[in-house]
Design a protein around this motif. Structure first.
Motif, short mmCIF file in Angstrom:
data_model
loop_
_atom_site.label_atom_id
_atom_site.label_comp_id
_atom_site.label_asym_id
_atom_site.label_seq_id
_atom_site.Cartn_x
_atom_site.Cartn_y
_atom_site.Cartn_z
N PHE A 128 -6.57 -3.19 -10.13
CA PHE A 128 -6.65 -3.81 -9.21
C PHE A 128 -8.34 -3.98 -8.97
CE2 PHE A 128 -2.61 -2.11 -7.65
CZ PHE A 128 -1.97 -3.25 -7.50
N HIS A 129 -8.80 -5.14 -8.77
CA HIS A 129 -10.17 -5.32 -8.20
C HIS A 129 -10.00 -5.05 -6.59
CE1 HIS A 129 -12.36 -6.55 -11.76
NE2 HIS A 129 -11.36 -7.52 -12.14
N HIS A 130 -10.99 -4.65 -5.82
CA HIS A 130 -10.86 -4.42 -4.61
C HIS A 130 -12.18 -4.69 -4.03
CE1 HIS A 130 -11.82 -0.03 -5.21
NE2 HIS A 130 -12.63 -0.32 -4.11
N THR A 131 -12.02 -5.32 -2.65
CA THR A 131 -13.34 -5.59 -1.98
C THR A 131 -12.81 -5.69 -0.56
OG1 THR A 131 -15.14 -7.08 -1.68
CG2 THR A 131 -12.98 -8.07 -1.99
N VAL B 238 0.72 -1.17 0.10
CA VAL B 238 0.20 -0.09 -0.10
C VAL B 238 0.76 1.21 0.09
CG1 VAL B 238 -1.79 1.19 1.43
CG2 VAL B 238 -2.10 -1.11 0.93
N THR B 239 1.85 1.23 0.78
CA THR B 239 2.66 2.35 1.12
C THR B 239 3.56 2.42 -0.33
OG1 THR B 239 3.05 2.14 3.20
CG2 THR B 239 4.87 3.25 1.99
N ARG B 240 3.90 1.56 -1.12
CA ARG B 240 4.74 1.68 -2.53
C ARG B 240 3.76 2.01 -3.41
NH1 ARG B 240 6.30 2.40 -6.36
NH2 ARG B 240 8.18 1.39 -7.51
N LEU B 241 2.58 1.54 -3.46
CA LEU B 241 1.75 1.51 -4.46
C LEU B 241 0.78 2.82 -4.56
CD1 LEU B 241 1.12 -1.91 -5.62
CD2 LEU B 241 2.39 -0.55 -6.87
N ASP C 71 -14.95 -2.43 -6.62
CA ASP C 71 -14.67 -1.59 -7.82
C ASP C 71 -13.47 -1.98 -8.25
OD1 ASP C 71 -15.01 0.29 -9.51
OD2 ASP C 71 -15.22 1.85 -8.45
N VAL C 72 -12.91 -1.50 -9.51
CA VAL C 72 -11.85 -1.37 -10.12
C VAL C 72 -10.98 -0.22 -9.80
CG1 VAL C 72 -10.07 -2.07 -12.20
CG2 VAL C 72 -12.31 -3.06 -11.52
N ASN C 73 -9.50 -0.17 -9.45
CA ASN C 73 -8.84 1.09 -9.51
C ASN C 73 -7.43 0.88 -9.90
OD1 ASN C 73 -8.27 -0.43 -7.08
ND2 ASN C 73 -7.00 1.36 -6.09
N SER C 74 -6.50 1.62 -10.02
CA SER C 74 -5.29 1.33 -10.47
C SER C 74 -4.15 2.15 -9.77
CB SER C 74 -5.18 1.73 -12.03
OG SER C 74 -5.41 2.97 -12.38
N ALA C 75 -2.91 1.67 -10.21
CA ALA C 75 -1.66 2.48 -9.49
C ALA C 75 -0.81 2.53 -10.42
CB ALA C 75 -1.19 1.72 -8.08
N THR C 76 -0.23 3.70 -10.66
CA THR C 76 0.87 3.99 -11.66
C THR C 76 2.02 4.07 -11.04
OG1 THR C 76 -0.79 5.50 -12.92
CG2 THR C 76 1.43 5.76 -13.48
N LEU C 77 3.10 3.16 -11.94
CA LEU C 77 4.46 3.21 -11.45
C LEU C 77 5.07 4.34 -12.04
CD1 LEU C 77 4.73 -0.42 -12.01
CD2 LEU C 77 4.08 0.29 -10.06
N PHE D 129 -6.64 -5.73 -2.44
CA PHE D 129 -6.46 -5.06 -3.66
C PHE D 129 -5.95 -6.61 -4.66
CE2 PHE D 129 -6.57 -1.62 -1.02
CZ PHE D 129 -7.26 -0.67 -1.83
N ALA D 130 -6.51 -7.09 -5.56
CA ALA D 130 -6.15 -7.94 -6.19
C ALA D 130 -5.94 -7.58 -7.52
CB ALA D 130 -7.19 -9.29 -6.19
N PRO D 131 -4.86 -8.21 -8.43
CA PRO D 131 -4.53 -7.83 -9.69
C PRO D 131 -5.61 -8.14 -10.64
CG PRO D 131 -2.46 -8.88 -8.88
CD PRO D 131 -3.60 -8.88 -7.76
N ALA D 132 -6.13 -7.17 -11.51
CA ALA D 132 -7.31 -7.55 -12.19
C ALA D 132 -7.09 -8.09 -13.67
CB ALA D 132 -7.87 -6.02 -12.75
#
Length: 279
Positions: free
Chosen positions: A236-239, A135-138, A222-228, A254-257
């Motif tokens: 990610f799918h999250h629940t 979480v901290t990294r992404l 929902d689906v969200n994303s993190a930009t590297l 947060f699981a990879p979509a």
């Protein structure tokens, strides 16, 4: 009928295990049975003797949630017993109780740290109280933020980071507000929500519009994303899931979509040199 009989047994047993001295009452004359009398329980709970007697006898009387809460306190019920009382009396879970929900249990933190996906813990007003390294990294580092700046609802609704795509932002906000409204309806501490609701009314016209809508959601996925840093994104799918030991807390995973996102997440884990994640 069987549940009413169980309610009677439960209440008799609960008051039978409490000595008058335990609740500041004099022992008085010799008692035929151990424990509190019905009239003493009624007085402690702030209800009439007749209503308590009928309730304990299993008659068809309806007590409000507030009265059941007072009764549970008078009988010194444990959290699981409180939930059992509500289930028998109202056939539903109790309102969320105020517990020391800012403290993440070591077992919960160990679970998050063992996962190969981002995970965080929020309390009932959506304040983030626990997270793992991914979480901290992404997403963001919550550690330096004071508690009042770690409210996930405020962050998602007000941060410019989530407004690049107006349509996507509006859809996310619609889902967020519908779930937040559901949580507000269930809390036993509305005051922890109301300051935030007042703030959001002043800060976000979209929040005002959505708050007046009738939509509610009992769950949020929902689906969200993190930009590297290299511009690549991880979707990610999250629940979320209730944490059984602390009813006011929820674990968000947060699981990879997709396969590409899973590969990028594995690379991030390797760069973080987390052995069990990089294996």
């Amino acid at each position: 009928m069987a549940q009413r009989e169980e309610l009677t047994r439960f209440l008799k047993a609960a008051r039978g295990r409490i000595a008058p001295a335990d609740v500041g009452l004099p022992a008085g004359e010799r008692r035929r049975t151990r424990g509190l009398r019905r009239e003493e329980v009624a007085a402690l709970a702030g209800m009439s003797v007749t209503w308590y007697t009928w309730f304990e006898q299993g008659r068809e009387v309806q007590l409000s949630a507030a009265m059941i809460e007072r009764l549970g306190k008078a009988l010194k019920l444990e959290p699981s017993e409180r939930e059992f009382l509500f289930a028998l009396a109202q056939h539903r879970p109790p309102p969320l109780a105020h517990v020391g929900d800012d403290v993440v249990r070591p077992s919960t933190q160990a679970l998050m740290d063992s996962l190969s996906i981002p995970a965080l813990v929020i309390v009932e007003d959506w304040t983030v109280v626990g997270w793992n390294g991914l979480v901290t990294r992404l997403f963001r580092d919550y550690a330096p933020l004071p508690r009042e700046q770690r409210n996930l609802f405020r962050i998602l609704m007000l941060s410019e980071r989530y407004r690049a795509d107006p349509e996507r932002y509006r859809e996310m906000a619609r889902r967020l507000v519908a779930r937040f409204k559901w949580d507000y309806s269930r809390t036993s501490r509305p005051q922890v929500f109301e300051a935030l609701i007042t703030e959001m009314r002043a800060a976000s016209p979209l929040f005002c519009q959505l708050w007046e809508a009738a939509e509610i959601r009992s769950h949020f996925e929902d689906v969200n994303s993190a930009t590297l840093p290299d511009g690549e994104a991880i979707a990610f799918h999250h629940t979320s899931y209730a944490i059984e030991e602390v009813p006011g807390q929820r674990l968000i995973l947060f699981a990879p979509a997709d396969a590409a996102s899973a590969a990028r997440l594995a690379q991030v884990a390797r760069e973080m040199t987390i052995p069990h994640l990089a294996a």
